[in-house]
Design a protein around this motif. Structure first.
Motif, PDB file in Angstrom:
ATOM      1  N   VAL A 153      17.784  -7.782   2.885  1.00 59.73           N
ATOM      2  CA  VAL A 153      18.562  -6.169   3.113  1.00 59.73           C
ATOM      3  C   VAL A 153      19.118  -6.014   1.851  1.00 59.73           C
ATOM      4  CG1 VAL A 153      19.088  -3.807   3.571  1.00 59.73           C
ATOM      5  CG2 VAL A 153      17.178  -4.910   5.138  1.00 59.73           C
ATOM      6  N   ILE A 154      20.420  -6.779   1.996  1.00 56.51           N
ATOM      7  CA  ILE A 154      21.751  -6.455   0.896  1.00 56.51           C
ATOM      8  C   ILE A 154      20.647  -7.057  -0.037  1.00 56.51           C
ATOM      9  CG2 ILE A 154      23.833  -7.727   0.008  1.00 56.51           C
ATOM     10  CD1 ILE A 154      23.930  -8.524   3.256  1.00 56.51           C
ATOM     11  N   LYS A 155      20.340  -8.295  -0.344  1.00 57.79           N
ATOM     12  CA  LYS A 155      19.520  -8.666  -2.043  1.00 57.79           C
ATOM     13  C   LYS A 155      18.816  -7.732  -2.486  1.00 57.79           C
ATOM     14  CE  LYS A 155      19.549 -13.449  -1.368  1.00 57.79           C
ATOM     15  NZ  LYS A 155      18.390 -15.002  -0.348  1.00 57.79           N
ATOM     16  N   PRO A 175      19.750  -8.742   7.593  1.00 55.84           N
ATOM     17  CA  PRO A 175      20.675  -7.981   6.810  1.00 55.84           C
ATOM     18  C   PRO A 175      20.600  -8.823   5.395  1.00 55.84           C
ATOM     19  CG  PRO A 175      20.752  -8.495   9.150  1.00 55.84           C
ATOM     20  CD  PRO A 175      19.633  -9.720   9.444  1.00 55.84           C
ATOM     21  N   LEU A 176      20.956 -10.026   5.331  1.00 57.26           N
ATOM     22  CA  LEU A 176      20.630 -10.683   3.828  1.00 57.26           C
ATOM     23  C   LEU A 176      19.296 -10.303   2.897  1.00 57.26           C
ATOM     24  CD1 LEU A 176      22.203 -14.211   5.020  1.00 57.26           C
ATOM     25  CD2 LEU A 176      23.895 -11.928   4.110  1.00 57.26           C
ATOM     26  N   PRO A 195      14.178  -6.001  10.311  1.00 56.31           N
ATOM     27  CA  PRO A 195      14.316  -6.410   8.643  1.00 56.31           C
ATOM     28  C   PRO A 195      16.181  -7.916   8.602  1.00 56.31           C
ATOM     29  CG  PRO A 195      15.152  -4.595   8.404  1.00 56.31           C
ATOM     30  CD  PRO A 195      14.536  -4.597   9.397  1.00 56.31           C
ATOM     31  N   PHE A 245      14.019  -1.391   4.973  1.00 56.62           N
ATOM     32  CA  PHE A 245      14.775  -0.882   6.761  1.00 56.62           C
ATOM     33  C   PHE A 245      13.919  -0.983   7.519  1.00 56.62           C
ATOM     34  CE2 PHE A 245      18.448  -0.094   3.635  1.00 56.62           C
ATOM     35  CZ  PHE A 245      19.308  -0.219   4.244  1.00 56.62           C
ATOM     36  N   THR A 246      12.374  -1.146   7.911  1.00 55.64           N
ATOM     37  CA  THR A 246      11.303  -0.813   8.848  1.00 55.64           C
ATOM     38  C   THR A 246      11.304  -2.062   9.312  1.00 55.64           C
ATOM     39  OG1 THR A 246      10.486   1.092   7.544  1.00 55.64           O
ATOM     40  CG2 THR A 246       9.381   0.398   9.504  1.00 55.64           C
ATOM     41  N   LEU A 302      15.373   9.168   5.007  1.00 52.30           N
ATOM     42  CA  LEU A 302      15.397   7.828   4.479  1.00 52.30           C
ATOM     43  C   LEU A 302      15.845   6.944   5.721  1.00 52.30           C
ATOM     44  CD1 LEU A 302      15.021   6.708   0.987  1.00 52.30           C
ATOM     45  CD2 LEU A 302      13.181   6.416   2.867  1.00 52.30           C
ATOM     46  N   PHE A 336      26.194 -16.502  -0.431  1.00 52.31           N
ATOM     47  CA  PHE A 336      24.839 -16.822  -0.134  1.00 52.31           C
ATOM     48  C   PHE A 336      23.924 -17.471   0.390  1.00 52.31           C
ATOM     49  CE2 PHE A 336      24.530 -12.495  -1.865  1.00 52.31           C
ATOM     50  CZ  PHE A 336      23.395 -11.855  -1.134  1.00 52.31           C
ATOM     51  N   LEU A 355      23.018  -3.571   9.746  1.00 48.61           N
ATOM     52  CA  LEU A 355      22.254  -3.295   9.266  1.00 48.61           C
ATOM     53  C   LEU A 355      22.662  -1.569   8.857  1.00 48.61           C
ATOM     54  CD1 LEU A 355      19.038  -3.730   9.989  1.00 48.61           C
ATOM     55  CD2 LEU A 355      19.982  -4.679   7.531  1.00 48.61           C
ATOM     56  N   TYR A 371      19.769 -14.922  -6.134  1.00 50.77           N
ATOM     57  CA  TYR A 371      19.621 -15.140  -5.124  1.00 50.77           C
ATOM     58  C   TYR A 371      18.101 -15.869  -4.380  1.00 50.77           C
ATOM     59  CZ  TYR A 371      22.219 -10.811  -4.959  1.00 50.77           C
ATOM     60  OH  TYR A 371      23.282  -9.957  -4.983  1.00 50.77           O
ATOM     61  N   ILE A 395      12.748   1.520  -0.648  1.00 46.87           N
ATOM     62  CA  ILE A 395      14.277   1.767   0.464  1.00 46.87           C
ATOM     63  C   ILE A 395      13.375   1.636   2.169  1.00 46.87           C
ATOM     64  CG2 ILE A 395      16.533   2.107   1.520  1.00 46.87           C
ATOM     65  CD1 ILE A 395      16.626   0.805  -1.534  1.00 46.87           C
ATOM     66  N   GLY A 396      12.966   2.576   2.076  1.00 42.74           N
ATOM     67  CA  GLY A 396      12.501   3.099   3.671  1.00 42.74           C
ATOM     68  C   GLY A 396      12.158   1.431   4.345  1.00 42.74           C
ATOM     69  N   LYS A 399      17.797  -4.266  -1.455  1.00 44.32           N
ATOM     70  CA  LYS A 399      18.445  -2.950  -2.096  1.00 44.32           C
ATOM     71  C   LYS A 399      19.331  -3.218  -3.467  1.00 44.32           C
ATOM     72  CE  LYS A 399      21.054   0.093   0.448  1.00 44.32           C
ATOM     73  NZ  LYS A 399      22.412   0.180  -0.330  1.00 44.32           N
ATOM     74  N   GLU A 400      19.653  -4.020  -3.146  1.00 47.12           N
ATOM     75  CA  GLU A 400      20.189  -4.137  -4.980  1.00 47.12           C
ATOM     76  C   GLU A 400      19.597  -4.577  -6.222  1.00 47.12           C
ATOM     77  OE1 GLU A 400      23.222  -7.612  -5.470  1.00 47.12           O
ATOM     78  OE2 GLU A 400      23.417  -6.670  -7.845  1.00 47.12           O
ATOM     79  N   GLY A 422      12.103   5.444  -3.736  1.00 44.50           N
ATOM     80  CA  GLY A 422      12.562   5.766  -1.666  1.00 44.50           C
ATOM     81  C   GLY A 422      12.034   5.219  -1.014  1.00 44.50           C
ATOM     82  N   LEU A 423      10.240   5.424  -1.355  1.00 42.86           N
ATOM     83  CA  LEU A 423       9.842   4.604  -0.516  1.00 42.86           C
ATOM     84  C   LEU A 423       9.841   2.770  -0.016  1.00 42.86           C
ATOM     85  CD1 LEU A 423       5.889   5.391  -2.368  1.00 42.86           C
ATOM     86  CD2 LEU A 423       7.132   6.331   0.197  1.00 42.86           C
TER      87      LEU A 423
END
Lengths: 207, 207, 207
Positions: A175-177, A172-173, A170, A166-167, C100, B166, C173, A101, A162-163, A179-180, A159-160
């Motif tokens: 976020v995908i990376k 999207p790519l 962002p 998405f704030t 979340l 990617f 998203l 990534y 991930i929260g 989050k994993e 949780g924090l």
């Protein structure tokens, strides 16, 4: 294959080796996420640890299959060996995924999660070392409880993270990376908790 | 239910049937990813294979629960039946997901990964067929080693495929779809490795 | 710890408690997805149920490890306790993930999937309650078959929901969030099917 060292001792030796590999992998991951300089070299070192770990795991399973009487239940030996191996595998797959990534900058939440993982592996190792001595079972249990506490802390951090991810608006790519990445660290921390649960089972049976 | 064929032979018969279903599913997947014409018919054929496979798996589990003495350890019989079934399930869920995603054009990496999966299933089947004959255990082991080698190759390919996915300025929705597709093929290849590991366990116990 | 109630009865009591926690969690999830008002309070109530469930699961595992003779096979007791616990965990992690993601509006497909999950948990509970009485084994089996049917229905719904999610020009998203939400509900429904399969295994052995 006559051997004066009883077979049970060798199972515990193997678990200790596996837990050292696990700590080494988690330590290298911590270095990696603190500083992505030389990321390739660090990921390579984790790959090395994983290879060594595989060999120990393989030996345990083989010895288990040819040992008639075991010091602790067969299914617990198998579970412990597998779960310790899984932690290293998850760290390895995470580090190589971060290279793919092209992650070049860490995130504070990732550093903290990697720190929780390292603490978990250290507690797991202490529990395993003291599992040889029945008079230390109270301390073994304390390490297991600490691993459970760390897993809860990791879950809250996830949780924090991930929260935050998405704030705002962002990419999207990204976020995908990310989050994993966060979820794989959490998975490794969860796996340490599985080890602690297996150890607690052993304590109850022998307590 | 008096039956002159000993029960153990029937367990091996079932494993062979399951491994044929697995090869058939992997073969249909390979056809599908080589050419998306008639994708719906191909996915439907895979669904059929999955149904047939479910029945054999169900029979194995039922027979296991009513058989007192088994030719190989009960947990190994259960693991083998479950893992062979899982390979087919993964192929089926992948093919129906590709329809949902309206994938119309394949990717070279996907064709290569499906090819590795097919080779893995073929090696698993050979190992299972020869597992009946103790004098062939050396060859069974060779097939298992080959499945392990294929899993490593699949893992490397997955890394390359994800890396490409990617690169540049990809469409996020395409990344979501293709990342899942590649990862499910890799999961099926991993599951073949689990079968090979279970077979190796059996060899060690009977070797 | 002398106790006149035989140990086996207490295993069944625990399974019933676990299945009530599972239904309660699934019921709260259904309320949540029907109406996101007070989402935080509903998610909090699910968290409470999960904590209570954890305690019962822990007791079962502990009792199992200190009980020499069990009414049903040890591995089945362990599997049942674990799988019932997993359903509650999945519901809990889903509800906190929806907070979340600041999900504020439900989707018809999600309401239907949550409904299938609730029906599955109710059938699982009925099967568990009647598992105490061998003369009701035919009805236990009927409940298990119904759980299998519901799982197929859930799988079809998931396919439709994912298909819609990618239709048109969706916001990536949103796709990431909703794909995960749908897949976790499906995972919980799958886990109910695992419970049903474990129960069927027990029936075959005692049938």
């Amino acid at each position: 294959m006559f051997n004066l060292i009883p077979r049970e001792v060798r199972f515990f030796d193997s678990f200790e080796q596996q837990s050292q590999h696990m700590i080494r992998a988690a330590g290298l991951l911590q270095e990696l996420v603190q500083n992505f300089a030389d990321a390739r070299a660090k990921a390579h070192a984790i790959k090395e640890v994983e290879h060594q770990g595989d060999q120990v795991t393989h030996e345990v399973v083989k010895r288990l299959n040819t040992t008639f009487i075991t010091p602790i239940d067969r299914e617990d030996i198998h579970a412990l060996a597998k779960e310790l191996d899984d932690v290293v595998d998850l760290v390895q797959s995470l580090s190589s995924r971060m290279l793919l990534y092209r992650v070049e900058k860490s995130a504070e939440d990732l550093v903290q999660m990697a720190d929780i993982l390292l603490q978990s592996t250290e507690n797991v190792r202490k529990a395993i070392v003291e599992l040889r001595q029945p008079e230390k079972y109270r301390r073994v249990l304390d390490h297991c409880i600490e691993v459970n506490r760390l897993e809860n802390a990791g879950d809250t951090l996830l949780g924090l993270a991930i929260g935050k991810l998405f704030t705002g608006r962002p990419e999207p790519l990204e976020v995908i990376k990310w989050k994993e990445i966060y979820e794989v660290v959490e998975e490794a921390i969860d796996k340490c908790e599985d080890v602690a649960n297996t150890i607690e089972s052993i304590l109850v049976k022998h307590g």
